[in-house]
Design a protein around this motif. Structure first.
Motif, PDB file in Angstrom:
ATOM      1  N   ARG A 261       2.654 -27.820  -5.838  1.00  0.00           N
ATOM      2  CA  ARG A 261       2.844 -28.453  -5.339  1.00  0.00           C
ATOM      3  C   ARG A 261       2.035 -29.594  -5.112  1.00  0.00           C
ATOM      4  NH1 ARG A 261       4.362 -24.765   0.162  1.00  0.00           N
ATOM      5  NH2 ARG A 261       2.583 -23.272  -1.153  1.00  0.00           N
ATOM      6  N   ARG A 262       1.604 -30.249  -6.104  1.00  0.00           N
ATOM      7  CA  ARG A 262       1.109 -31.332  -6.022  1.00  0.00           C
ATOM      8  C   ARG A 262       1.480 -32.490  -4.713  1.00  0.00           C
ATOM      9  NH1 ARG A 262       3.874 -29.443 -10.221  1.00  0.00           N
ATOM     10  NH2 ARG A 262       5.352 -30.870 -11.486  1.00  0.00           N
ATOM     11  N   PHE A 263       1.312 -33.955  -5.609  1.00  0.00           N
ATOM     12  CA  PHE A 263       1.545 -35.441  -4.742  1.00  0.00           C
ATOM     13  C   PHE A 263       1.912 -36.007  -5.391  1.00  0.00           C
ATOM     14  CE2 PHE A 263       1.223 -39.578  -3.182  1.00  0.00           C
ATOM     15  CZ  PHE A 263       1.760 -39.352  -2.097  1.00  0.00           C
ATOM     16  N   LEU A 264       3.494 -35.913  -4.397  1.00  0.00           N
ATOM     17  CA  LEU A 264       4.779 -36.603  -5.818  1.00  0.00           C
ATOM     18  C   LEU A 264       5.194 -37.839  -5.363  1.00  0.00           C
ATOM     19  CD1 LEU A 264       6.870 -33.497  -6.778  1.00  0.00           C
ATOM     20  CD2 LEU A 264       4.771 -34.869  -8.591  1.00  0.00           C
ATOM     21  N   ARG A 265       5.036 -38.530  -5.943  1.00  0.00           N
ATOM     22  CA  ARG A 265       5.456 -40.305  -4.531  1.00  0.00           C
ATOM     23  C   ARG A 265       7.112 -40.475  -5.801  1.00  0.00           C
ATOM     24  NH1 ARG A 265       3.318 -44.157  -0.960  1.00  0.00           N
ATOM     25  NH2 ARG A 265       4.738 -45.460  -0.816  1.00  0.00           N
ATOM     26  N   ALA A 266       8.138 -40.965  -4.835  1.00  0.00           N
ATOM     27  CA  ALA A 266       9.145 -41.611  -5.770  1.00  0.00           C
ATOM     28  C   ALA A 266       9.781 -42.705  -5.162  1.00  0.00           C
ATOM     29  CB  ALA A 266      10.575 -41.096  -6.129  1.00  0.00           C
ATOM     30  N   GLN A 267       9.631 -44.068  -6.132  1.00  0.00           N
ATOM     31  CA  GLN A 267      10.152 -45.226  -4.493  1.00  0.00           C
ATOM     32  C   GLN A 267      11.890 -45.677  -5.435  1.00  0.00           C
ATOM     33  OE1 GLN A 267       7.064 -47.674  -4.432  1.00  0.00           O
ATOM     34  NE2 GLN A 267       6.947 -47.800  -3.064  1.00  0.00           N
ATOM     35  N   VAL A 268      12.929 -45.521  -4.589  1.00  0.00           N
ATOM     36  CA  VAL A 268      13.776 -45.974  -5.482  1.00  0.00           C
ATOM     37  C   VAL A 268      14.970 -46.662  -4.817  1.00  0.00           C
ATOM     38  CG1 VAL A 268      15.953 -44.462  -5.633  1.00  0.00           C
ATOM     39  CG2 VAL A 268      13.978 -44.037  -6.073  1.00  0.00           C
ATOM     40  N   MET A 269      15.539 -47.999  -5.199  1.00  0.00           N
ATOM     41  CA  MET A 269      16.781 -48.755  -4.491  1.00  0.00           C
ATOM     42  C   MET A 269      17.913 -48.178  -4.745  1.00  0.00           C
ATOM     43  SD  MET A 269      14.618 -51.953  -3.609  1.00  0.00           S
ATOM     44  CE  MET A 269      13.525 -52.454  -3.306  1.00  0.00           C
ATOM     45  N   VAL A 270      18.292 -48.116  -3.722  1.00  0.00           N
ATOM     46  CA  VAL A 270      19.808 -48.044  -3.646  1.00  0.00           C
ATOM     47  C   VAL A 270      21.126 -48.638  -3.130  1.00  0.00           C
ATOM     48  CG1 VAL A 270      21.493 -46.117  -2.795  1.00  0.00           C
ATOM     49  CG2 VAL A 270      18.960 -45.393  -3.061  1.00  0.00           C
ATOM     50  N   ASP A 271      21.862 -48.858  -4.040  1.00  0.00           N
ATOM     51  CA  ASP A 271      23.409 -49.744  -3.512  1.00  0.00           C
ATOM     52  C   ASP A 271      24.392 -48.920  -2.762  1.00  0.00           C
ATOM     53  OD1 ASP A 271      21.878 -52.194  -3.756  1.00  0.00           O
ATOM     54  OD2 ASP A 271      23.266 -52.350  -5.707  1.00  0.00           O
ATOM     55  N   VAL A 272      24.136 -49.279  -1.286  1.00  0.00           N
ATOM     56  CA  VAL A 272      25.689 -48.571  -1.306  1.00  0.00           C
ATOM     57  C   VAL A 272      26.340 -49.419  -0.529  1.00  0.00           C
ATOM     58  CG1 VAL A 272      26.126 -47.113   1.289  1.00  0.00           C
ATOM     59  CG2 VAL A 272      23.657 -47.474   0.356  1.00  0.00           C
TER      60      VAL A 272
ATOM     61  N   GLU B 142       0.473 -23.222  -5.595  1.00  0.00           N
ATOM     62  CA  GLU B 142       0.642 -22.776  -6.575  1.00  0.00           C
ATOM     63  C   GLU B 142       1.164 -22.385  -7.465  1.00  0.00           C
ATOM     64  OE1 GLU B 142       1.838 -26.792 -10.060  1.00  0.00           O
ATOM     65  OE2 GLU B 142       2.059 -27.402  -7.847  1.00  0.00           O
ATOM     66  N   MET B 143      -0.251 -21.444  -7.760  1.00  0.00           N
ATOM     67  CA  MET B 143      -0.687 -20.453  -8.947  1.00  0.00           C
ATOM     68  C   MET B 143      -0.012 -19.496  -8.563  1.00  0.00           C
ATOM     69  SD  MET B 143      -4.114 -21.750  -9.897  1.00  0.00           S
ATOM     70  CE  MET B 143      -5.110 -20.299 -10.798  1.00  0.00           C
ATOM     71  N   ASP B 144      -0.206 -18.765  -7.165  1.00  0.00           N
ATOM     72  CA  ASP B 144       0.608 -17.738  -6.639  1.00  0.00           C
ATOM     73  C   ASP B 144       1.237 -17.429  -7.233  1.00  0.00           C
ATOM     74  OD1 ASP B 144      -1.872 -17.223  -5.653  1.00  0.00           O
ATOM     75  OD2 ASP B 144      -2.158 -17.851  -3.366  1.00  0.00           O
ATOM     76  N   ALA B 145       2.650 -18.638  -7.071  1.00  0.00           N
ATOM     77  CA  ALA B 145       3.663 -18.897  -7.080  1.00  0.00           C
ATOM     78  C   ALA B 145       4.654 -18.838  -8.555  1.00  0.00           C
ATOM     79  CB  ALA B 145       4.716 -20.211  -6.219  1.00  0.00           C
ATOM     80  N   ALA B 146       3.480 -19.298  -9.581  1.00  0.00           N
ATOM     81  CA  ALA B 146       3.818 -19.075 -10.229  1.00  0.00           C
ATOM     82  C   ALA B 146       3.759 -17.505 -10.981  1.00  0.00           C
ATOM     83  CB  ALA B 146       2.380 -19.945 -11.744  1.00  0.00           C
ATOM     84  N   LEU B 147       2.712 -16.969 -10.190  1.00  0.00           N
ATOM     85  CA  LEU B 147       2.249 -15.867 -10.743  1.00  0.00           C
ATOM     86  C   LEU B 147       3.229 -14.918 -10.106  1.00  0.00           C
ATOM     87  CD1 LEU B 147      -1.859 -15.717  -9.688  1.00  0.00           C
ATOM     88  CD2 LEU B 147      -0.595 -15.085 -12.464  1.00  0.00           C
ATOM     89  N   LEU B 148       3.856 -15.013  -9.368  1.00  0.00           N
ATOM     90  CA  LEU B 148       5.003 -14.179  -8.950  1.00  0.00           C
ATOM     91  C   LEU B 148       6.539 -14.619  -9.555  1.00  0.00           C
ATOM     92  CD1 LEU B 148       4.571 -15.071  -5.111  1.00  0.00           C
ATOM     93  CD2 LEU B 148       4.856 -12.448  -6.045  1.00  0.00           C
ATOM     94  N   ARG B 149       6.681 -16.094  -9.841  1.00  0.00           N
ATOM     95  CA  ARG B 149       7.654 -16.611 -10.200  1.00  0.00           C
ATOM     96  C   ARG B 149       7.379 -15.560 -12.221  1.00  0.00           C
ATOM     97  NH1 ARG B 149       6.558 -21.507  -9.147  1.00  0.00           N
ATOM     98  NH2 ARG B 149       5.784 -22.013 -10.536  1.00  0.00           N
ATOM     99  N   GLU B 150       6.465 -15.027 -12.762  1.00  0.00           N
ATOM    100  CA  GLU B 150       6.283 -15.078 -14.400  1.00  0.00           C
ATOM    101  C   GLU B 150       6.076 -13.152 -13.748  1.00  0.00           C
ATOM    102  OE1 GLU B 150       3.247 -12.294 -16.820  1.00  0.00           O
ATOM    103  OE2 GLU B 150       3.318 -12.430 -14.349  1.00  0.00           O
ATOM    104  N   GLU B 151       5.734 -12.645 -12.603  1.00  0.00           N
ATOM    105  CA  GLU B 151       6.150 -11.453 -12.433  1.00  0.00           C
ATOM    106  C   GLU B 151       7.389 -11.036 -12.704  1.00  0.00           C
ATOM    107  OE1 GLU B 151       4.806  -7.862  -9.355  1.00  0.00           O
ATOM    108  OE2 GLU B 151       3.679  -9.533  -9.752  1.00  0.00           O
ATOM    109  N   ARG B 152       8.317 -11.738 -12.216  1.00  0.00           N
ATOM    110  CA  ARG B 152       9.690 -11.456 -11.794  1.00  0.00           C
ATOM    111  C   ARG B 152      10.454 -12.327 -13.075  1.00  0.00           C
ATOM    112  NH1 ARG B 152      10.569 -14.987  -7.216  1.00  0.00           N
ATOM    113  NH2 ARG B 152      11.028 -16.876  -8.858  1.00  0.00           N
ATOM    114  N   LEU B 153       9.950 -12.893 -13.549  1.00  0.00           N
ATOM    115  CA  LEU B 153      10.536 -13.002 -15.300  1.00  0.00           C
ATOM    116  C   LEU B 153      10.074 -11.462 -16.313  1.00  0.00           C
ATOM    117  CD1 LEU B 153       9.994 -17.105 -15.981  1.00  0.00           C
ATOM    118  CD2 LEU B 153      11.878 -15.761 -15.654  1.00  0.00           C
ATOM    119  N   ARG B 154       8.956 -10.909 -16.269  1.00  0.00           N
ATOM    120  CA  ARG B 154       8.614  -9.843 -17.069  1.00  0.00           C
ATOM    121  C   ARG B 154       9.725  -8.876 -16.267  1.00  0.00           C
ATOM    122  NH1 ARG B 154       3.746  -9.582 -15.626  1.00  0.00           N
ATOM    123  NH2 ARG B 154       4.023  -7.891 -13.868  1.00  0.00           N
ATOM    124  N   ASP B 155       9.442  -8.479 -15.131  1.00  0.00           N
ATOM    125  CA  ASP B 155      10.741  -7.831 -14.848  1.00  0.00           C
ATOM    126  C   ASP B 155      12.296  -8.022 -15.100  1.00  0.00           C
ATOM    127  OD1 ASP B 155       8.804  -6.454 -13.242  1.00  0.00           O
ATOM    128  OD2 ASP B 155       9.592  -7.081 -11.631  1.00  0.00           O
TER     129      ASP B 155
END
Length: 199
Positions: A1-12, A145-158
């Motif tokens: 969950r690092r810092f992400l920033r995005a800027q977008v111009m939208v024509d509605v 984020e590391m804890d979530a990666a470990l949980l994903r890795e465990e789920r994929l291994r199972d």
């Protein structure tokens, strides 16, 4: 969950809606900023504050429950900060109730950098305290984020072990069926040749 920033111009387009989405993990900070830029004509933008009064921005959580909605009028940017209660796709929509297309600037922020120190007060945090607080939140996000990666890795291994067991079982059943078919063919051919008096 690092810092992400995005800027977008939208024509509605006139009398329609445009939506954008961003994936947020659980307990992640988020901030969406909307600013009406003006009316779009042949690719050029003309600032018309009265047209912005007919623009409405809204934000929905992954369950499509409305968590924020506001008109974009007043000539100021509108900002909404939140903490994601559930992981998933958070969708922001801009509705244009004007007869002409409108351009809207969106800024999407996610993670520790989306914290708003202006709401806390300028005198509470000095530059060093703010930097330490940012570092603390960044480290917490990295650990989560590391804890979530470990949980994903465990789920994929199972899942892979379960798949391997099923493949082994299917292989054993296939070999059994092949052996039975081969024995039946031998028995059938021997009986056939004996009936024809070839053996």
């Amino acid at each position: 969950r690092r810092f992400l920033r995005a800027q977008v111009m939208v024509d509605v387009p006139a009398s329609s809606r445009r939506c954008l989405g961003e994936e947020y993990p659980e307990d992640s900070l988020g901030r969406w900023t909307f600013e009406a830029m003006g009316t779009v004509k042949h690719g050029d933008v003309k600032a018309k504050p009265e047209a912005a009064d007919k623009l409405r921005a809204s934000l929905k959580d992954p369950a499509r429950k409305l968590i924020w909605s506001e008109h974009l009028g007043g000539g100021k940017e509108k900002m909404f900060s939140f903490t994601a209660k559930s992981p998933g796709l958070y969708r922001a929509c801009v509705e244009n109730h004007h007869a002409k297309p409108q351009r809207v600037a969106l800024t999407i922020e996610q993670g520790w950098g989306a914290r708003d120190y202006a709401k806390v007060g300028a005198g509470v945090f000095g530059p060093v305290e703010k930097q330490l607080d940012d570092s603390e939140h960044m480290l917490k996000d990295i650990a989560a984020e590391m804890d979530a990666a470990l949980l994903r890795e465990e789920r994929l291994r199972d899942n892979s072990e379960s798949g391997r067991d099923r493949v082994e079982f299917f292989g054993a059943v296939s070999m059994g069926v092949l052996l039975l078919t081969a024995l039946w063919q031998i028995f059938y051919l021997r009986r056939f040749f004996r009936s024809k008096k070839l053996l």
